[in-house]
Design an enzyme around this catalytic site. Sequence first.
Site, mmCIF file in Angstrom:
data_model
loop_
_atom_site.group_PDB
_atom_site.id
_atom_site.type_symbol
_atom_site.label_atom_id
_atom_site.label_comp_id
_atom_site.label_asym_id
_atom_site.label_seq_id
_atom_site.Cartn_x
_atom_site.Cartn_y
_atom_site.Cartn_z
ATOM 1 N N ASP A 153 0.871 -1.167 0.000
ATOM 2 C CA ASP A 153 0.000 0.000 0.000
ATOM 3 C C ASP A 153 0.920 1.233 0.000
ATOM 4 O O ASP A 153 2.155 1.137 0.124
ATOM 5 C CB ASP A 153 -0.964 -0.021 1.197
ATOM 6 C CG ASP A 153 -2.196 0.842 0.936
ATOM 7 O OD1 ASP A 153 -2.154 1.675 0.008
ATOM 8 O OD2 ASP A 153 -3.203 0.697 1.659
HETATM 9 C C1 BGC Z 1 -5.044 3.231 0.262
HETATM 10 C C2 BGC Z 1 -5.242 2.206 -0.822
HETATM 11 C C3 BGC Z 1 -5.090 2.809 -2.186
HETATM 12 C C4 BGC Z 1 -3.754 3.507 -2.264
HETATM 13 C C5 BGC Z 1 -3.449 4.114 -3.624
HETATM 14 C C6 BGC Z 1 -3.825 4.083 0.049
HETATM 15 O O1 BGC Z 1 -3.813 5.185 0.902
HETATM 16 O O2 BGC Z 1 -4.975 2.573 1.511
HETATM 17 O O3 BGC Z 1 -6.484 1.590 -0.673
HETATM 18 O O4 BGC Z 1 -5.200 1.833 -3.179
HETATM 19 O O5 BGC Z 1 -3.716 4.532 -1.287
HETATM 20 O O6 BGC Z 1 -4.227 5.200 -3.902
#
Ligand code: BGC
Length: 760
Positions: free
Chosen positions: A285
């Site tokens: 993530d």
């Molecule tokens: C979130 C994810 C997301 C990623 C990319 C993160 O802050 O937890 O769910 O896919 O950002 O945008």
Amino acid sequence: MKIMQRLMMLFLLLAAINVSAQTTDPKMKPFIDALMKKMTLDEKIGQLNLPGSGDIVTGQASNSDIGKKIKEGAVGGLFNIKSIAKIRAVQKVAVEESRLKIPMIFGMDVIHGYQTTFPIPLGLSCSWDMKLIEQSARIAAIEASADGICWTFSPIVDISRDPRWGRISEGNGEDPYLGSMIAKAMVNGYQNHDLNNGTSIMACVKHYAAYGAAEAGRDYNTVDMNRLSMYNVYLPPYKAAVDAGAGSIMASFNEVDGVPSTGNKWLLTDVLRKNWGFKGFVVTDYTGINEMIDHGMGNLQQVSALALNAGVDMDMVGEGFLTTLKKSLAEGKVTLKDIDDACRLILEAKYKLGLFTDPYKYCKEERAKNDIYTPAHIKAARTTAAESFVLLKNSNNVLPLKKSGTIALIGPLGDTKENMPGTWSVATDFNLAVSVKTGLQNALGNNAKVLYAKGSNLDADSTFEKNATMFGRGLGRDNRTAQQLLDEALAIANQSDVIIAALGESSEMSGESSSRSNIEIPQTQKDLLAALVKTGKPVVLVLFTGRPLVLNWEKENVPAILNVWFGGSEAGNAIADVVFGDVNPSGKLTTTFPRNVGQVPIYYSHKNTGRPLNDSLWFQKFRSNYLDVPNTPLYPFGFGLSYTTFTYSEIKLSNATLTKTGSVTATVTLKNSGEKDGAEVVQLYTRDLVGSITRPVKELKGFQKIFLKAGESREVSFTIRADDLKFYNADYKAVAEPGDFKVFIGGSSVDVKEASFKLL
Ligand code: BGC
């Protein structure tokens, strides 16, 4: 719509037939072998890098900071860039100006639709309609793939039993069985059984694992969970997505067993690859590797090596891999094989998506013009939204409303487009979204009058409101006093026959980093609602929320409550469809609504304890209960009303015993006993009465959504096999243990008929 749905079904069927004929392309391995022979160590590490996209200006992509990195071969892909012009421009740098001309992969958070936006996932799950859910993902894939995107960070399959957690809105509720079915439907919708067909996008299942069990519902917080709960409750939906062929998976921010998921070898290698046979790639993530420094796992070099060794292949944003892996290799902290393996998985994904054949495959002007926000997609969004709504209360059949007279629409959420699509709708166009006001006016034309007043701000506290309306979701804060706003609302209420109160949460009151400790409607809106009810006019609460809310006063005092979550681009039209009875609501809750936040976690599939409370009581001394609140929820899992009524016969079982290889059929006769046509979600639960470990009091094992004309009856049957009764035992083995079982069938987790059988 029917024709559209049929065509879609035919398409899905053909795709499903196609999958059996599909094998891995024999040319892929030699192609990648040859390519990797040419790659330097830096170029291999570059493939593992997924930086933040920065601000890419089309004409200057080559000279931007990111452009320079792409030329050096230091970027494997980019994400959350919208428009084929921008994507084309950066892809051009990769395939024309980098040494090996390796195309990049383009990802996005396509969570519940692309430009055509569907209900938030929690709402979508309440449709219990796998075909509609799959169709929503298919449409999202068609639109995203027409706009340069070939990889989505979805589905989110995190089970959550904590409504304080804002991201409960992004998942499918509390149940592992339903969650697994939805996980599969979403992956099939996105990938369509063939990643290379041009309208598929690669799924990325997230957030692996147990992200929804953050302590106290506070986002990113510690998870402390025993392995049995992981195996039996939290892991099944991720596994279902992997079994459906999801091409990638995202490690979660939280720790599991004391090690952050991003560095957790047990999760990422032992379970995911060795037990489940996952063949795709693992991405972190956002800055997940760097965050392990704050988790207390070491410095950037250490945590980057930890992640690679655990099984991470791609590093989102933080550039820990890019800046430290070479050094770690030289120092013997990681192996070249691990770097090679990760690099190969990224290249394979690009190959499967057809990017080596045509790096601009997803950048076709024609498709961008014709395939996005089409009338058919918009229609599907409207139908789907209406299916996601849950009717929580309808005294004296206040709903549906007549399309005549004067309707007062009151509330801060009544005239906002921006708050209709819901959290995480990156590609949506707010201007195209349909507000409640517009939806009502569209439905009424000149037949009735709609008067609108805001009635109150979202919250009395302007700082709270600012934090809860980010990313362009502002509600235009009104600086008049609460009394002035109320007076205006009461003035129009008094001229009207009926009041629709559009209240609840703004769309950014749930979602990422939007946890709440108080899960009621904000007080200023509750004051407004109380004043509206006091007028004595019929009041319909159209409730917006991304989580279960505490609604005791509302349940007691408001005649009708329609929970509409956040319905997507067509929310306003879909709300009108249901409010005026053109669509009969059929959604059922997939998450329990508590009576107060102190009951959390509260879920239907709990264990019995050694001191269970007699169901009919509130309190008994020395039993498991509270002094100040009953054990029961306000609204249980599986609950939802209709404009008609359904009655269930007793259960007929084909046999009283079930053998390991046989089956038992459980049948009820379902009758539409009301005066309107409608659909009912018939739910099947079982209870394993004696186990080698304690077993839940009920577990969902099947469901069917049945449409019946008024007065019509139909037999509804479920086949139960020993496999359906399996659970993970103390050795983490899936077993079905012989013994006595109960079976329940009904219209919610509490309103059920009951029978018994024995597994031999
Ligand atoms: C979130 C994810 C997301 C990623 C990319 C993160 O802050 O937890 O769910 O896919 O950002 O945008």
